[in-house]
Structure formats: structure tokens, C-alpha cells
Scaffold this active site. Structure first.
Site, PDB file in Angstrom:
ATOM      1  N   ASP A  72       0.879  -1.162   0.000  1.00 42.23           N
ATOM      2  CA  ASP A  72       0.000   0.000   0.000  1.00 42.23           C
ATOM      3  C   ASP A  72       0.916   1.212   0.000  1.00 42.23           C
ATOM      4  O   ASP A  72       1.918   1.238   0.718  1.00 42.23           O
ATOM      5  CB  ASP A  72      -0.905   0.000   1.235  1.00 42.23           C
ATOM      6  CG  ASP A  72      -2.059   0.978   1.038  1.00 42.23           C
ATOM      7  OD1 ASP A  72      -2.718   0.915  -0.024  1.00 42.23           O
ATOM      8  OD2 ASP A  72      -2.301   1.819   1.916  1.00 42.23           O
ATOM      9  N   HIS A 183      10.303   4.795  -2.870  1.00 40.94           N
ATOM     10  CA  HIS A 183       9.677   4.160  -1.708  1.00 40.94           C
ATOM     11  C   HIS A 183       9.467   2.670  -1.938  1.00 40.94           C
ATOM     12  O   HIS A 183       9.763   1.849  -1.086  1.00 40.94           O
ATOM     13  CB  HIS A 183       8.351   4.874  -1.420  1.00 40.94           C
ATOM     14  CG  HIS A 183       7.471   5.088  -2.625  1.00 40.94           C
ATOM     15  ND1 HIS A 183       7.955   5.563  -3.824  1.00 40.94           N
ATOM     16  CD2 HIS A 183       6.154   4.861  -2.831  1.00 40.94           C
ATOM     17  CE1 HIS A 183       6.976   5.645  -4.698  1.00 40.94           C
ATOM     18  NE2 HIS A 183       5.866   5.214  -4.130  1.00 40.94           N
TER      19      HIS A 183
HETATM   20  P1  IMP Z   1      -1.206   1.900  -4.295  1.00 41.48           P
HETATM   21  O1  IMP Z   1      -1.935   1.724  -3.019  1.00 41.48           O
HETATM   22  O2  IMP Z   1       0.207   1.417  -4.238  1.00 41.48           O
HETATM   23  O3  IMP Z   1      -1.931   1.384  -5.488  1.00 41.48           O
HETATM   24  O4  IMP Z   1      -1.018   3.453  -4.532  1.00 41.48           O
HETATM   25  C1  IMP Z   1      -2.012   4.377  -4.172  1.00 41.48           C
HETATM   26  C2  IMP Z   1      -1.834   5.661  -4.918  1.00 41.48           C
HETATM   27  O5  IMP Z   1      -0.650   6.331  -4.472  1.00 41.48           O
HETATM   28  C3  IMP Z   1      -1.659   5.527  -6.417  1.00 41.48           C
HETATM   29  O6  IMP Z   1      -2.885   5.436  -7.064  1.00 41.48           O
HETATM   30  C4  IMP Z   1      -0.977   6.832  -6.733  1.00 41.48           C
HETATM   31  O7  IMP Z   1      -1.908   7.868  -6.697  1.00 41.48           O
HETATM   32  C5  IMP Z   1      -0.069   7.031  -5.544  1.00 41.48           C
HETATM   33  N1  IMP Z   1       1.277   6.482  -5.789  1.00 41.48           N
HETATM   34  C6  IMP Z   1       1.817   5.365  -5.240  1.00 41.48           C
HETATM   35  N2  IMP Z   1       3.071   5.160  -5.685  1.00 41.48           N
HETATM   36  C7  IMP Z   1       3.316   6.182  -6.545  1.00 41.48           C
HETATM   37  C8  IMP Z   1       4.454   6.518  -7.332  1.00 41.48           C
HETATM   38  O8  IMP Z   1       5.494   5.836  -7.352  1.00 41.48           O
HETATM   39  N3  IMP Z   1       4.333   7.635  -8.086  1.00 41.48           N
HETATM   40  C9  IMP Z   1       3.218   8.412  -8.113  1.00 41.48           C
HETATM   41  N4  IMP Z   1       2.134   8.142  -7.405  1.00 41.48           N
HETATM   42  C10 IMP Z   1       2.181   7.021  -6.608  1.00 41.48           C
END
Ligand code: IMP
Length: 199
Positions: A72, A183
Site C-alpha cells: 500500500d 519508496h
Molecule cells: P497503491 O496503493 O500502491 O496502489 O497506490 C495508491 C496511490 O498512491 C496511487 O494510485 C498513486 O496515486 C499514488 N502512488 C503510489 N506510488 C506512486 C508513485 O510511485 N508515483 C506516483 N504516485 C504514486
């Protein structure tokens, strides 16, 4: 025989990153798409750790014989109390990221403290259900003051995040540069070490 890990995501880009690191250790990484599974668990927690565990435990229940990995992630802006944080994906749902990014810059207008961090928490549950471990990766930086011009690399909030480590935005970085410091890669390197690799 290869050990199989199910990665609780449909995002092929993320699956590729994880595959690149875990294949040399003899792991075969399968995505939810590979297994024709839907994401059912609702992300109801208020922390990345909580939501990552919800996703991992849901898939572990549904696939009892596999090791499971979940993640997440999101962007935390200090002056906005960590916003959008765990709501990064759901913020202005249905709108494109150009609009979302511009809305964030609007909220940051006149704010001097522009410090921010991208955060990922990965949860790993082994196939015997004896180990459940979380790994947190962060990359710190700041939110740019104006929306960047021209073509951007990456996705999501990449264009408005200026990384301290790279001294450029994720949108300006190549995929290799971003993967060196991001990250996700930092969390993944901890998992890699836990599974016996030398990261
Ligand atoms: P998830 O839970 O990993 O799918 O990420 C949640 C949200 O965080 C994504 O839909 C993006 O809006 C943002 N996000 C996560 N990682 C990145 C990244 O590496 N670059 C840009 N936005 C990110």
C-alpha cells in the site's frame, strides 16, 4: 522447484519491479491477474501498514497454499497533515492525475513548508502462515510550486514530487533512476534481504 509468491495487485508495472528482484532468489511472482482473482478487500484502515495487511490477509485466506505479498502506498505532504496519504488513490476519484496534481498545488499555494514523502508498506505472509512481516520504504522530497510543462515519465503524483535523493522530480527521472531511490524499491530491498538476498 520455484517457490511461488502471489503479489496482491493487478498493477503489472509493480509486478515487474518485484519479479526483477525476487526471480534470482528462485521465486516465481504471480499477480492477481495471473490467477484470475479480483481485489475484494476494502482498504478501511487509516495507515499504510493497516491497509497493506488487510490486502495480504485477504489473499492469504483465499489462496491457502501460496506465500503472499501486498503493498500500500501514497504521497504524504507534511503541511497538509499527511494528506493525501492513504487516500492517494481515492482523492478526487474518477478524475485524471493532471487535475488531481493541479488541485494539490492549489492547496499548497502560499505554503512555505513543502516537505513530502512517498511511502510504501509491503506485507509478506509465508505459505505456512508462521511469518507475517511488514517493510516500510520512504523517499523524501518536496512538492514543486508550479505544474511542470512537457511530457512526464511515471504515473500518479510523479510530476509534482521533487526527490531529495535524485534532485529532480519523479516525472523527470528515468524508470531506472526512480527505481534506485523510490519508496517501493526501498521496501522491496528490505523484503529481498529478509528472503535471503543480498540487496
Ligand atoms: P497503491 O496503493 O500502491 O496502489 O497506490 C495508491 C496511490 O498512491 C496511487 O494510485 C498513486 O496515486 C499514488 N502512488 C503510489 N506510488 C506512486 C508513485 O510511485 N508515483 C506516483 N504516485 C504514486
Amino acid at each position: 522447484m520455484n517457490k511461488k509468491i502471489v503479489f496482491a495487485t493487478h498493477n503489472e508495472h509493480k509486478v515487474q519491479e518485484v519479479r526483477t528482484m525476487l526471480s534470482p532468489l528462485g521465486y516465481e511472482v504471480l499477480s492477481l491477474s495471473d490467477l484470475h482473482l479480483s481485489e475484494e478487500a476494502e482498504e478501511t484502515a487509516e495507515t499504510f501498514e493497516g491497509n497493506s495487511r488487510i490486502k495480504a490477509e485477504d489473499i492469504a485466506r483465499r489462496l491457502p497454499r501460496y506465500a503472499v505479498l501486498s503493498d500500500d502506498s501514497g504521497l504524504e505532504i507534511r503541511a497538509l497533515g499527511g494528506f493525501p496519504g492513504v487516500h492517494s488513490a481515492r482523492f478526487m476519484e474518477g478524475e485524471g492525475y493532471e487535475k488531481k496534481n493541479k488541485a494539490i498545488l492549489e492547496r499548497m499555494k502560499g505554503i512555505e513548508d513543502r516537505r513530502a514523502a512517498f511511502v510504501t508498506v509491503m506485507t509478506y505472509i509465508d505459505e505456512e502462515r508462521k511469518i507475517e512481516k511488514s517493510f516500510r520504504g520512504e523517499d523524501t522530497g518536496r512538492i514543486v510550486s508550479s505544474f511542470p510543462e512537457g511530457k512526464q515519465n511515471g504515473f500518479g503524483y510523479d510530476p509534482i514530487f521533487f526527490s531529495d535523493a535524485l534532485q529532480k522530480t519523479y516525472g523527470e527521472a528515468s524508470p531506472e533512476e526512480k527505481n534506485r531511490v523510490s519508496h517501493r524499491s526501498r521496501a522491496l530491498r528490505q523484503l529481498f534481504a529478509h528472503l535471503g538476498g543480498r540487496a
